[in-house]
Design a protein around this motif. Structure first.
Motif, PDB file in Angstrom:
ATOM      1  N   UNK A 143      19.049  -7.990 -20.630  1.00  0.00           N
ATOM      2  CA  UNK A 143      18.022  -7.080 -20.120  1.00  0.00           C
ATOM      3  C   UNK A 143      16.729  -7.236 -20.904  1.00  0.00           C
ATOM      4  N   UNK A 144      16.844  -7.300 -22.220  1.00  0.00           N
ATOM      5  CA  UNK A 144      15.647  -7.419 -23.064  1.00  0.00           C
ATOM      6  C   UNK A 144      14.913  -8.731 -22.793  1.00  0.00           C
ATOM      7  N   UNK A 145      15.654  -9.832 -22.758  1.00  0.00           N
ATOM      8  CA  UNK A 145      15.029 -11.141 -22.568  1.00  0.00           C
ATOM      9  C   UNK A 145      14.530 -11.335 -21.140  1.00  0.00           C
ATOM     10  N   UNK A 146      15.184 -10.706 -20.163  1.00  0.00           N
ATOM     11  CA  UNK A 146      14.809 -10.920 -18.768  1.00  0.00           C
ATOM     12  C   UNK A 146      13.746  -9.980 -18.248  1.00  0.00           C
ATOM     13  N   UNK A 147      13.331  -8.982 -19.024  1.00  0.00           N
ATOM     14  CA  UNK A 147      12.389  -7.984 -18.519  1.00  0.00           C
ATOM     15  C   UNK A 147      11.028  -8.587 -18.179  1.00  0.00           C
ATOM     16  N   UNK A 148      10.445  -9.339 -19.106  1.00  0.00           N
ATOM     17  CA  UNK A 148       9.118  -9.917 -18.863  1.00  0.00           C
ATOM     18  C   UNK A 148       9.149 -10.938 -17.730  1.00  0.00           C
ATOM     19  N   UNK A 149      10.088 -11.918 -17.719  1.00  0.00           N
ATOM     20  CA  UNK A 149      10.143 -12.813 -16.559  1.00  0.00           C
ATOM     21  C   UNK A 149      10.352 -12.081 -15.242  1.00  0.00           C
ATOM     22  N   UNK A 150      11.151 -11.021 -15.247  1.00  0.00           N
ATOM     23  CA  UNK A 150      11.368 -10.247 -14.027  1.00  0.00           C
ATOM     24  C   UNK A 150      10.057  -9.665 -13.510  1.00  0.00           C
ATOM     25  N   UNK A 151       9.271  -9.100 -14.396  1.00  0.00           N
ATOM     26  CA  UNK A 151       7.993  -8.509 -13.998  1.00  0.00           C
ATOM     27  C   UNK A 151       7.038  -9.565 -13.455  1.00  0.00           C
ATOM     28  N   UNK A 152       6.978 -10.709 -14.128  1.00  0.00           N
ATOM     29  CA  UNK A 152       6.079 -11.781 -13.691  1.00  0.00           C
ATOM     30  C   UNK A 152       6.504 -12.321 -12.331  1.00  0.00           C
ATOM     31  N   UNK A 153       7.799 -12.546 -12.139  1.00  0.00           N
ATOM     32  CA  UNK A 153       8.303 -13.083 -10.871  1.00  0.00           C
ATOM     33  C   UNK A 153       8.067 -12.096  -9.727  1.00  0.00           C
ATOM     34  N   UNK A 154       8.259 -10.816  -9.976  1.00  0.00           N
ATOM     35  CA  UNK A 154       8.036  -9.808  -8.944  1.00  0.00           C
ATOM     36  C   UNK A 154       6.574  -9.792  -8.501  1.00  0.00           C
ATOM     37  N   UNK A 155       5.652  -9.836  -9.445  1.00  0.00           N
ATOM     38  CA  UNK A 155       4.229  -9.807  -9.109  1.00  0.00           C
ATOM     39  C   UNK A 155       3.811 -11.084  -8.393  1.00  0.00           C
ATOM     40  N   UNK A 156       4.318 -12.228  -8.833  1.00  0.00           N
ATOM     41  CA  UNK A 156       3.972 -13.490  -8.198  1.00  0.00           C
ATOM     42  C   UNK A 156       4.551 -13.584  -6.787  1.00  0.00           C
ATOM     43  N   UNK A 157       5.774 -13.100  -6.610  1.00  0.00           N
ATOM     44  CA  UNK A 157       6.397 -13.112  -5.282  1.00  0.00           C
ATOM     45  C   UNK A 157       5.609 -12.239  -4.314  1.00  0.00           C
ATOM     46  N   UNK A 158       5.206 -11.078  -4.770  1.00  0.00           N
ATOM     47  CA  UNK A 158       4.408 -10.189  -3.914  1.00  0.00           C
ATOM     48  C   UNK A 158       3.106 -10.857  -3.509  1.00  0.00           C
ATOM     49  N   UNK A 173       0.788  -1.227   0.000  1.00  0.00           N
ATOM     50  CA  UNK A 173       0.000   0.000   0.000  1.00  0.00           C
ATOM     51  C   UNK A 173       0.818   1.274   0.000  1.00  0.00           C
ATOM     52  N   UNK A 174       2.118   1.180   0.210  1.00  0.00           N
ATOM     53  CA  UNK A 174       2.970   2.366   0.244  1.00  0.00           C
ATOM     54  C   UNK A 174       3.397   2.757  -1.169  1.00  0.00           C
ATOM     55  N   UNK A 175       4.109   3.867  -1.274  1.00  0.00           N
ATOM     56  CA  UNK A 175       4.584   4.311  -2.586  1.00  0.00           C
ATOM     57  C   UNK A 175       5.612   3.331  -3.151  1.00  0.00           C
ATOM     58  N   UNK A 176       6.327   2.633  -2.265  1.00  0.00           N
ATOM     59  CA  UNK A 176       7.291   1.634  -2.733  1.00  0.00           C
ATOM     60  C   UNK A 176       6.564   0.503  -3.442  1.00  0.00           C
ATOM     61  N   UNK A 177       5.492   0.018  -2.823  1.00  0.00           N
ATOM     62  CA  UNK A 177       4.686  -1.056  -3.415  1.00  0.00           C
ATOM     63  C   UNK A 177       4.112  -0.629  -4.760  1.00  0.00           C
ATOM     64  N   UNK A 178       3.543   0.553  -4.812  1.00  0.00           N
ATOM     65  CA  UNK A 178       2.936   1.036  -6.051  1.00  0.00           C
ATOM     66  C   UNK A 178       3.977   1.248  -7.147  1.00  0.00           C
ATOM     67  N   UNK A 179       5.151   1.731  -6.769  1.00  0.00           N
ATOM     68  CA  UNK A 179       6.211   1.948  -7.756  1.00  0.00           C
ATOM     69  C   UNK A 179       6.703   0.624  -8.331  1.00  0.00           C
TER      70      UNK A 179
END
Length: 334
Positions: free
Chosen positions: A207-222, A126-132
């Motif tokens: 960086x290009x190949x890892x961007x989408x997996x990075x986003x998915x892993x971050x959202x799933x971990x949260x 709920x903080x600005x860190x989470x939203x960012x």
């Protein structure tokens, strides 16, 4: 654990046969004459056409062709490239290390950044860190690979001139490739500056190949962490006076990692699919670019063999992920 492994292998066998059937049927279901497509000729002498059909075995019934193809798979023969006249298996394993190197770097980047980012976002809910963090993850997930790759090339390679545009290493360096992994081979070569050159060529594609997996892993971990942090055993651990690091890192994160590991395993397919575009953009000599070239050259033997081998790699990784479940939660393997 042994029974668990046998059960997973029993599922993989019919899956592999089904994938082989799809890969084998892919080219043959395309409209038009396959010989004409491969040769690029609109008009061909009937006798020559019949001879090529016979040489390729395309004049035999479909089931007979598929049976021979399965027999070849068992013996390790996936056919010979129509263009290069080399065995498909040899070409695949010659180029596979380049794709593995790129994919490993991409998934390591995704895990190293995505998991901590997801944990921090969950703790700071709920903080600005989470939203960012979640906003950046959404942008990363939505960004087309080809557009993102070209944008990075224009900015970092063209404008700033910090990184090279394409390839795996500078033409200044030449040495025998022992392992096929440029980072390792450049170190083994002993040539000054070779390893740094290999790293510089790897930065943008990673960086290009890892961007989408990075986003998915971050959202799933949260998501997984938010669910686990509300459990009774986490509240008990806090009540016992354990440090926040021990509560989050030992008690919460280990249980939250089960769905995250699933997500990481599923990202292997995404990486191999994304490697096709990434390798084409950066002229990376891996199986992605190899498959694209085979499609344009109508080398259907390479296409069907490449599809089958890529599917086999994905199934193997999923098997490893299933075995990791048993490590993270022994009750699953019972």
């Amino acid at each position: 654990m042994l029974r668990f492994l046998i059960g997973r292998l029993a599922v993989l066998i019919p899956t592999f046969v089904g994938v082989a059937l799809i890969a084998f049927s892919f080219i043959r279901l395309l409209p038009g004459d396959p010989v004409m497509l491969m040769s690029g000729e609109r008009v061909m002498d009937p006798e020559r056409h019949a001879q090529i059909m016979h040489d390729l075995g395309l004049d035999r019934p479909f089931y007979a062709q598929f049976a021979d193809y399965l027999g070849g798979i068992v013996t390790g023969d996936l056919g010979t490239s129509i263009v290069t006249k080399r065995p498909v298996l040899d070409e695949f394993f010659a180029l596979f290390p380049a794709t593995v190197e790129l994919s490993l770097c991409a998934i390591l980047l995704a895990v190293a950044v995505g998991v901590p980012a997801g944990v921090i976002a969950a703790i700071k809910r709920g903080s600005w860190v989470d939203q960012t963090v979640m906003g950046v993850a959404l942008v990363g997930y939505s960004m087309p690979i080809f557009w993102w790759g070209l944008l990075l090339i224009i900015f970092f390679s063209g404008y700033l001139q910090w990184t090279p545009v394409s390839g795996r290493i500078s033409l200044m360096y030449f040495f025998p490739q022992v392992t096929g992994f440029m980072l390792i081979d450049s170190l083994l070569s002993g040539q000054k500056g070779a390893f740094q050159s290999a790293v510089s060529y790897l930065i943008l594609p990673t960086i290009v190949l890892g961007t989408i997996p990075l986003a998915v892993i971050a959202r799933q971990t949260r998501s997984a962490m938010l669910e686990v942090l509300g459990e009774d055993y986490v509240r008990t651990a806090r009540a016992k006076g354990l440090t926040p690091f021990r509560v989050v890192g030992v008690h919460a994160l280990r249980n939250a990692m089960i769905p995250v590991v699933t997500t990481i395993g599923l990202q292997v397919g995404v990486l191999l699919a994304g490697a096709i575009l990434t390798e084409s953009i950066f002229s990376w000599p891996g199986i992605g670019k190899w498959m694209v070239d085979a499609v344009f050259k109508r080398d259907y033997v390479v296409v069907q063999g490449g599809l089958l081998l890529i599917a086999a790699v994905i199934m193997l990784v999923n098997l490893i992920v299933d075995l990791l479940y048993g490590f993270l939660n022994p009750r699953i393997a019972r």
